[in-house]
Structure formats: C-alpha cells, structure tokens
Design a protein around this motif. Structure first.
Motif, PDB file in Angstrom:
ATOM      1  N   UNK A 130      -1.297  -5.936   0.373  1.00 19.40           N
ATOM      2  CA  UNK A 130      -0.195  -6.272   0.906  1.00 19.40           C
ATOM      3  C   UNK A 130       0.864  -7.013   0.025  1.00 19.40           C
ATOM      4  N   UNK A 131       2.297  -6.400   0.131  1.00 16.49           N
ATOM      5  CA  UNK A 131       3.266  -6.943  -0.707  1.00 16.49           C
ATOM      6  C   UNK A 131       4.628  -7.663   0.314  1.00 16.49           C
ATOM      7  N   UNK A 132       3.661  -8.211   1.308  1.00 18.90           N
ATOM      8  CA  UNK A 132       4.561  -9.123   2.255  1.00 18.90           C
ATOM      9  C   UNK A 132       5.726  -8.207   3.050  1.00 18.90           C
ATOM     10  N   UNK A 133       5.571  -7.016   3.104  1.00 17.85           N
ATOM     11  CA  UNK A 133       6.344  -6.327   4.028  1.00 17.85           C
ATOM     12  C   UNK A 133       5.859  -6.129   5.563  1.00 17.85           C
ATOM     13  N   UNK A 134       6.289  -7.016   6.352  1.00 27.86           N
ATOM     14  CA  UNK A 134       5.869  -7.129   7.630  1.00 27.86           C
ATOM     15  C   UNK A 134       6.734  -6.624   8.785  1.00 27.86           C
ATOM     16  N   UNK A 135       6.173  -6.117   9.746  1.00 28.52           N
ATOM     17  CA  UNK A 135       6.675  -6.027  11.124  1.00 28.52           C
ATOM     18  C   UNK A 135       6.419  -6.800  12.344  1.00 28.52           C
TER      19      UNK A 135
END
Length: 289
Positions: free
Chosen positions: A199-204
């Motif tokens: 995870x690189x903290x690119x969320x939906x």
C-alpha cells in the motif's frame, strides 16, 4: 456537455510536516522542468479520469503550497482547498475535505507519492462504476521503492477474489542489489519478494465508508499529535463490515522520503520522459464542452 462533475474527486493529503525530509515535500522540484511533486500528482490524476482535486493543507506549509498552486496551475484545473488546523492524523485530514466531496465515491492519496497515470486511471475507473467498492491500489514492492535507504511499507494480504485481508506494516525495508528486500523490524519474514503487493495510501472510498471515518474520528476522543487517527488502522479494523478491493497497479510509484531521494526521483522521472513512458508536458487540456 462537460462530464467533469460526474468524475470522482481526488483528495490529496498535503498537511504533513515531513520531519525526515526536512522541507516541504509536495513542493520538491522533481519534474524535467522543475515541476513540483504535487504538480505531477495532480496532473496525472486529472489526465487519468479524476474531475477535481481537493488539497488538504496544514497551517505551516499550506500557505506556500496554496501560493504555488494558484500561481502555476492552469485556470481550467478544478482545485479546492481544505485546512487541517491540527495534526490529528490522516482520518481527520480526509474529513476536513468533506465539504468538497459530496455524496459520491472519491479517491485519497499522498502529496509526496507520484502514483503515475496508470495507477490513477485504475482507481478513477473503479470509482466511476455504477456500484464501486472501497478500494486500495496495490503496487509491487519493487515498483514502490526508490534507492536503498530503509523505508516503511504496508504489505497487503490479498484474498483469492482480490479482496484486502490485511495490511501488515513493515519497517526498515531495504532494497538489495540483487533485487530482493530485507526487513529489519524484528518480525517474520525477514525478507520480502519484489512482487509483494504494498500500500502506498492510494485509496478509493464510498460514501458509506466516509461515514465510518466520521464515526471513527468521533470515537477517538484522545486524538492528538502524539495519538493520530490513521487511515490504514481504521481500514484494518473495518474490513469485516466494509470490504476493500485491491487494484493491482502495473507502473511505478515514486516517492520522496529522504533528502537523498530527490536526485533519484528527478533521474527516474527524466528517464520515463526520455523513454516516452511519461509526457514531458503536464496538464492535459480540458475536455471540450
């Protein structure tokens, strides 16, 4: 007729204080023409299918970022600003953008990680589905590390149907010359595959999960600078009630963590432009009305 209003918004978290970097990372000049990190993040997102950018700023670096954006971004870019007055964590930061999100799915990303157009398009297309799920864009570990300085990465456990089962935060992750990775945090395994999804903290997030974020923040009565409420932790505690889909990215995520990363990121972006993997010019023109 323009479809910008139907496209999801991307919330960019730019209120961090960057203690390890020692400066304002979103404004670090990394592009071929000296473009800032935040310029590339936003430009990639808009070209990939996001309709607007919501910048969450802090009181220390916020004025400089806002000045840069208003001075250099094209007038057709739909950008809104939100202020996170106190450093209470990334959940609080996302909630500060509530007024600009509305009742629609939206993306969330860091201001110091250049996710690339392919990963941004993957998330934008997912959020534009009639009934999207919550989502996390997962990068290959080998595509999410620049240089050989130790970093922290959240290793994803992914179920057979692509669902997120767990994110295991691993510290002191170091790239080796042979392409492998060691981890010196005292946990097992002590090595990681370059193909591990991280995870690189690119969320939906869906509107329902936005409500869960509000509930989590309301319950955190002791939130402070020393006890921040963080997105990965709230997601981890919510997976049984709110499923997340892992979207496997194929490109690189280039981040600025340490001061020495700046030259490495500049060189990597120049290489991408030279090979035609990234356009030399930012800011695609707006869609015709």
């Amino acid at each position: 007729m323009s479809t910008e209003s139907t496209k999801p918004a991307l919330v960019i978290l730019a209120a961090g204080r960057a203690r390890r970097y020692g400066g304002c990372k979103p404004l670090a000049p990394v592009g071929p023409r000296g473009e800032a990190v935040i310029d590339l993040v936003a430009s990639d997102a808009l070209a990939a299918g996001f309709g607007s950018i919501v910048l969450v700023l802090g009181p220390a670096t916020g004025p400089a970022i806002r000045y840069h954006v208003t001075r250099t971004w094209p007038s057709h870019v739909d950008v809104r600003f939100a202020l996170q007055e106190a450093p209470l964590g990334t959940v609080h930061a996302v909630l500060r953008a509530s007024d600009h999100i509305g009742d629609a799915p939206y993306g969330v990303g860091n201001a110091d990680d250049i996710y690339g157009r392919d990963a941004s398009a993957l998330l934008a297309a997912h959020l534009a589905k009639p009934e999207p799920t919550n989502a996390l864009v997962g990068f290959r570990l080998a595509d999410a590390v620049v240089g050989h300085a130790p970093v922290t990465r959240g290793v994803c456990q992914v179920g057979p149907e692509g669902q997120l089962l767990e994110v295991d935060e691993r510290r002191q992750v170091t790239a080796l010359a042979d392409g492998g990775f060691t981890v010196a945090d005292g946990k097992e395994p002590s090595t990681l595959s370059p193909d591990a999804r991280v995870s690189m903290n690119l969320w939906g997030f869906t509107p329902a999960f936005h409500g869960a974020l509000k509930a989590a923040m309301d319950a955190a009565t002791g939130a402070s600078e020393e006890a921040e409420v963080l997105l990965p932790e709230v997601v981890a505690h919510s997976l049984s009630a709110y499923p997340f889909t892992v979207l496997p990215a194929t490109g690189r995520c280039i981040g600025v963590t340490h001061p020495d990363d700046l030259a490495l990121v500049q060189a990597e972006l120049a290489r991408q432009v030279g090979q035609g993997a990234r356009p030399a010019a930012l800011w695609a023109p707006p869609d015709p009305a």
